[in-house]
Design an enzyme around this catalytic site. Structure first.
Site, mmCIF file in Angstrom:
data_model
loop_
_atom_site.group_PDB
_atom_site.id
_atom_site.type_symbol
_atom_site.label_atom_id
_atom_site.label_comp_id
_atom_site.label_asym_id
_atom_site.label_seq_id
_atom_site.Cartn_x
_atom_site.Cartn_y
_atom_site.Cartn_z
ATOM 1 C CB SER A 50 -0.945 -0.005 1.212
ATOM 2 O OG SER A 50 -1.791 -1.129 1.185
ATOM 3 C CG HIS A 74 -1.744 3.591 3.825
ATOM 4 N ND1 HIS A 74 -2.933 3.016 4.184
ATOM 5 C CD2 HIS A 74 -0.955 2.573 3.389
ATOM 6 C CE1 HIS A 74 -2.884 1.713 3.973
ATOM 7 N NE2 HIS A 74 -1.686 1.421 3.492
#
Length: 210
Positions: A141, A193
């Site tokens: 991610s 993230h």
């Protein structure tokens, strides 16, 4: 997430700070349940030390025979190739098909390769320093957010040249919200993230305007 237990992710190479640096509250000789433990009260054969769970040959010994400090630096890289389960894997594959493929077409494979792994490693560095030390983390991610950040920067930098920029911005915002939501899934964290996104997008724009 329909996947392996957290302790099994550690043995496979997940980002797990106690394997990467010395944490006084989680020393290498601390006992925890092994990956093969099947109950909350494991037998003696199912109890391992942190060093044993980390695996990959352990941490080594110094000249005096003492255990060296944890230094499995490769865990900044290996989590990019691991996932918390089937759903996590499918979500990452979908994001790469929608977002990363577009960036690769525009940047070329070599540039995309550098961007992808730089963002993934940087995200794991942030997570390794600021996320909860007792929770392993995996996934690509952080690398995918790096490609999303490139789309943000490209859109804002070429706003007047873009076709329907407002619609694209709304799409990017929705993607960012989805990524943040994914960060609450066990085995995934938002430090990777949002850290990558911040240092790639508003941080870049701030430096550009300064």
């Amino acid at each position: 997430m329909i996947g392996p237990a957290s302790i099994e992710l550690v043995t496979l190479g997940a980002r797990f700070p106690p394997c990467m640096k010395l944490i006084p509250d989680v020393p290498p000789d601390m006992s925890i349940a092994c990956a093969n433990a099947t109950s909350l009260t494991p037998s003696s054969s199912q109890v391992c030390t942190i060093e044993q769970v980390c695996g990959f040959g352990g941490f080594g010994r110094d000249a005096s025979g003492q255990t060296k400090k944890p230094n499995q630096w490769f865990r900044f890289i290996t989590p990019i190739f691991l996932h918390a389960g089937i759903i996590h894997l499918l979500l990452n594959m979908f994001a790469q098909y929608i977002l990363s493929a577009q960036v690769e077409r525009e940047m070329g494979s070599v540039g995309f390769f550098i961007l992808y792994f730089a963002a993934g490693i940087f995200g794991n560095i942030l997570g390794g320093n600021f996320a909860l030390v007792g929770l392993p983390s995996v996934g690509a991610s952080g690398a995918i957010v790096g490609t999303l950040a490139v789309l943000w920067v490209d859109l804002i930098a070429h706003w007047k040249l873009e076709y329907k920029p407002v619609q694209k911005l709304i799409g990017h915002i929705i993607n960012l919200v989805l990524v943040v939501g994914l960060g609450f899934v066990p085995g995934v964290d938002n430090f990777s993230h949002l850290g990558v996104w911040y240092y790639s997008t508003p941080h870049y724009l701030y430096d550009k305007d300064a």
